[in-house]
Write a protein that holds these residues in place. Structure first.
Motif, PDB file in Angstrom:
ATOM      1  N   UNK A 209       0.829  -1.206   0.000  1.00 49.66           N
ATOM      2  CA  UNK A 209       0.000   0.000   0.000  1.00 49.66           C
ATOM      3  C   UNK A 209       0.863   1.256   0.000  1.00 49.66           C
ATOM      4  N   UNK A 210       1.950   1.234   0.781  1.00 48.70           N
ATOM      5  CA  UNK A 210       2.846   2.391   0.805  1.00 48.70           C
ATOM      6  C   UNK A 210       3.474   2.625  -0.564  1.00 48.70           C
ATOM      7  N   UNK A 211       3.910   1.533  -1.188  1.00 50.21           N
ATOM      8  CA  UNK A 211       4.514   1.683  -2.518  1.00 50.21           C
ATOM      9  C   UNK A 211       3.477   2.171  -3.531  1.00 50.21           C
ATOM     10  N   UNK A 212       2.244   1.638  -3.434  1.00 52.90           N
ATOM     11  CA  UNK A 212       1.199   2.060  -4.371  1.00 52.90           C
ATOM     12  C   UNK A 212       0.839   3.535  -4.159  1.00 52.90           C
ATOM     13  N   UNK A 213       0.780   3.972  -2.895  1.00 52.82           N
ATOM     14  CA  UNK A 213       0.459   5.378  -2.625  1.00 52.82           C
ATOM     15  C   UNK A 213       1.547   6.289  -3.171  1.00 52.82           C
ATOM     16  N   UNK A 214       2.814   5.885  -2.977  1.00 52.34           N
ATOM     17  CA  UNK A 214       3.904   6.710  -3.507  1.00 52.34           C
ATOM     18  C   UNK A 214       3.866   6.757  -5.026  1.00 52.34           C
ATOM     19  N   UNK A 216       1.193   6.302  -6.869  1.00 57.61           N
ATOM     20  CA  UNK A 216      -0.008   7.035  -7.280  1.00 57.61           C
ATOM     21  C   UNK A 216       0.252   8.537  -7.215  1.00 57.61           C
ATOM     22  N   UNK A 217       0.956   8.993  -6.194  1.00 57.26           N
ATOM     23  CA  UNK A 217       1.303  10.415  -6.090  1.00 57.26           C
ATOM     24  C   UNK A 217       2.191  10.830  -7.259  1.00 57.26           C
ATOM     25  N   UNK A 276       0.705   1.184 -15.396  1.00 60.55           N
ATOM     26  CA  UNK A 276       0.616  -0.276 -15.431  1.00 60.55           C
ATOM     27  C   UNK A 276       1.108  -0.881 -14.106  1.00 60.55           C
ATOM     28  N   UNK A 277       2.241  -0.370 -13.600  1.00 62.10           N
ATOM     29  CA  UNK A 277       2.744  -0.852 -12.304  1.00 62.10           C
ATOM     30  C   UNK A 277       1.748  -0.583 -11.186  1.00 62.10           C
ATOM     31  N   UNK A 278       1.086   0.575 -11.248  1.00 61.10           N
ATOM     32  CA  UNK A 278       0.094   0.895 -10.226  1.00 61.10           C
ATOM     33  C   UNK A 278      -1.072  -0.077 -10.275  1.00 61.10           C
ATOM     34  N   UNK A 279      -1.512  -0.421 -11.494  1.00 61.87           N
ATOM     35  CA  UNK A 279      -2.591  -1.407 -11.615  1.00 61.87           C
ATOM     36  C   UNK A 279      -2.173  -2.754 -11.031  1.00 61.87           C
ATOM     37  N   UNK A 280      -0.882  -3.170 -11.286  1.00 62.12           N
ATOM     38  CA  UNK A 280      -0.393  -4.452 -10.743  1.00 62.12           C
ATOM     39  C   UNK A 280      -0.333  -4.419  -9.217  1.00 62.12           C
ATOM     40  N   UNK A 281       0.095  -3.286  -8.657  1.00 62.41           N
ATOM     41  CA  UNK A 281       0.143  -3.179  -7.201  1.00 62.41           C
ATOM     42  C   UNK A 281      -1.239  -3.256  -6.589  1.00 62.41           C
ATOM     43  N   UNK A 282      -2.181  -2.632  -7.236  1.00 58.37           N
ATOM     44  CA  UNK A 282      -3.563  -2.687  -6.728  1.00 58.37           C
ATOM     45  C   UNK A 282      -4.078  -4.122  -6.764  1.00 58.37           C
ATOM     46  N   UNK A 283      -3.770  -4.829  -7.874  1.00 62.83           N
ATOM     47  CA  UNK A 283      -4.197  -6.225  -7.981  1.00 62.83           C
ATOM     48  C   UNK A 283      -3.484  -7.096  -6.937  1.00 62.83           C
ATOM     49  N   UNK A 284      -2.187  -6.841  -6.705  1.00 60.21           N
ATOM     50  CA  UNK A 284      -1.447  -7.599  -5.698  1.00 60.21           C
ATOM     51  C   UNK A 284      -2.005  -7.325  -4.312  1.00 60.21           C
ATOM     52  N   UNK A 285      -2.414  -6.090  -4.042  1.00 59.40           N
ATOM     53  CA  UNK A 285      -3.015  -5.776  -2.749  1.00 59.40           C
ATOM     54  C   UNK A 285      -4.308  -6.550  -2.538  1.00 59.40           C
ATOM     55  N   UNK A 286      -5.117  -6.685  -3.604  1.00 61.68           N
ATOM     56  CA  UNK A 286      -6.351  -7.465  -3.469  1.00 61.68           C
ATOM     57  C   UNK A 286      -6.011  -8.941  -3.194  1.00 61.68           C
ATOM     58  N   UNK A 287      -4.970  -9.456  -3.904  1.00 65.22           N
ATOM     59  CA  UNK A 287      -4.583 -10.867  -3.695  1.00 65.22           C
ATOM     60  C   UNK A 287      -4.093 -11.097  -2.275  1.00 65.22           C
TER      61      UNK A 287
END
Length: 454
Positions: A209-214, A216-217, A276-287
């Motif tokens: 989540x921290x990596x995805x937030x960074x 996303x910013x 694309x990386x952000x989409x993968x992180x979001x999907x990994x967070x759901x997993x």
């Protein structure tokens, strides 16, 4: 006549002048195993024959030395059988034979070095101390064998307690909910790495989540800059800024530059890659969230299996037959029961006395008649050796005097010959000179006679 009286050889003279004695001196030589035992401890049979009363004493001294060596060999067999059960029987017997010879040689030296009356008391104490040290080494394996059942039971109980304590620390330092215990200093050596820990998954979700937030910013900042550039491009490329070129309405060069700047920024900023990386992180967070919801059911059996494996490994690594382990077990047995402690001390003292008996018997018995005769022989031998040295010195001095006189006579003779040769040479030289003078005178006279005639 006195010259007709037969002389008795010195080695067959009676020990005293008492003709009524029941045994002659020296006694006849002994045969069998007894002289061999006495020879082991350095007894000289020729000297002992003058005091045959001491033969049994020194025979049993030799038997004590052999018994101590046999006890050492048995101790070595027991030790190797207990601590190195993988060794073949031939190797165990070979080592026992070598150890028997070592103990026999050491005890034989210790006893044989105490004969005579010139041995000081403190040297006997030193030899006794050495024999006690040797006895300690021999006695321990025998004590291990005597208390074998109790020692094994104590070792088993102690190992079970160690395994239980180890398992308790594993359970305490690895909670079933996967909570971190890195802050506990006592858990530094007991933490397990088990896949699927809820706490570990929670840490992975937080990290993701921290990596995805960074990211996303970062994407939002890029998109904002890109939108600004697009707005600038639309403004500069609007109808307001069209120009006539070749009879056709066209955009200005400023519009083309704005379009180029927008395209280059969109390309260099890698906004598509980041999205694309952000989409993968979001999907990994759901997993990870789904795995966390299912982790509680699978983590506890995995953790229990890891704890069981570590506990079995710990139990297998504990020593049960090592010499230090058995020594510690013997100490625990002695400390746990007063009678066991008393029995251990008594057996220690008994085995030490048996091992040190050859030297101890010599210390307790004191000097014997054989020791007196041996001391007298030593003193006589030293006196004879001193006299022999004096004789050799006198002979050498006389020989040197003879050689000196011979040299003096030879020198005088050579000097006399040299004087004679010199005088003979002088006489011959004088005769030759006289002959030469006479020849010259004859020639002169002849010359004068010839001159007168003419």
């Amino acid at each position: 006549m006195a010259t007709d009286t037969p002389l008795r050889p010195a080695d067959s003279a009676a020990y005293d002048d008492d003709r009524g004695g029941s045994q002659s001196r020296p006694a006849p030589p002994a045969y069998g195993w007894a002289p061999r035992l006495r020879r082991l401890i350095g007894i000289e049979e020729g000297l002992l024959s003058w005091v045959p009363e001491d033969r049994p004493r020194y025979t049993w001294y030799g038997a004590l030395v052999v018994n101590t060596a046999l006890l050492g060999a048995i101790s070595m067999v027991l030790a190797l059988s207990s601590f190195r059960s993988d060794l073949p029987l031939a190797a165990v017997l070979g080592v026992a034979v070598v150890w028997f010879w070592v103990i026999l040689a050491l005890d034989s030296w210790l006893v044989s070095s105490t004969h005579g009356t010139g041995v000081r008391k403190w040297t006997l104490l030193v030899r006794f101390f050495l024999s006690v040290l040797l006895g300690l080494f021999i006695a321990e394996p025998i004590l291990f064998q005597i208390f074998d059942k109790e020692i094994r039971q104590e070792i088993a109980v102690g190992n079970e307690q160690r395994v239980a304590d180890y398992r308790g620390m594993l359970v305490s330092c690895n909670p079933t909910d996967g909570a971190a215990t890195t802050g506990r200093a006592e858990c530094a050596r007991y933490q397990l790495k088990v896949a699927g820990s809820p706490a570990e998954l929670a840490r992975q979700i937080d990290t993701n989540s921290d990596r995805a937030a960074a990211l996303r910013t970062q994407v939002a900042g890029i998109n904002k800059t890109l939108n600004d550039k697009l707005a600038t491009e639309q403004r500069l490329c609007g109808p307001k800024y069209w120009i006539w070129r070749g009879g056709v309405r066209d955009v200005t060069i400023t519009c083309e530059r704005a379009r180029k700047a927008t395209s280059e920024y969109e390309k260099n900023s890698k906004v598509k890659t980041y999205e694309k990386q952000l989409e993968n992180m979001v999907a990994e967070g759901r997993t990870l969230s789904a795995r966390k919801d299912r982790a509680a059911d699978g983590y506890q059996p995995a953790l229990q299996k890891a704890i069981d494996d570590k506990t079995r490994q710990r139990a297998a690594d504990l020593d049960t037959d090592g010499i230090l382990t058995r020594a510690h077990g013997l100490k625990e047995v002695a400390e746990s029961d007063g009678f066991a402690l008393f029995l251990t001390i008594v057996l220690h003292l008994l085995l030490l006395c048996l091992d040190a008996m050859p030297v101890l018997a010599k210390v307790l018995s004191g000097a014997t008649a054989y020791d007196t005769l041996l001391g007298a022989r030593h003193r006589t031998s030293r006196k004879l050796y001193s006299e022999e040295l004096e004789v050799q010195q006198t002979c050498a001095r006389l020989e040197h005097d003879v050689r000196r006189h011979r040299v003096q006579l030879d020198t005088a003779d050579r000097m006399s010959r040299l004087d004679q040769e010199y005088q003979r040479a002088q006489a011959e030289r004088a005769v030759a000179e006289r002959a030469e003078l006479e020849a010259r005178m004859e020639r002169i006279m002849r010359t004068r006679g010839t001159s007168t005639t003419v």
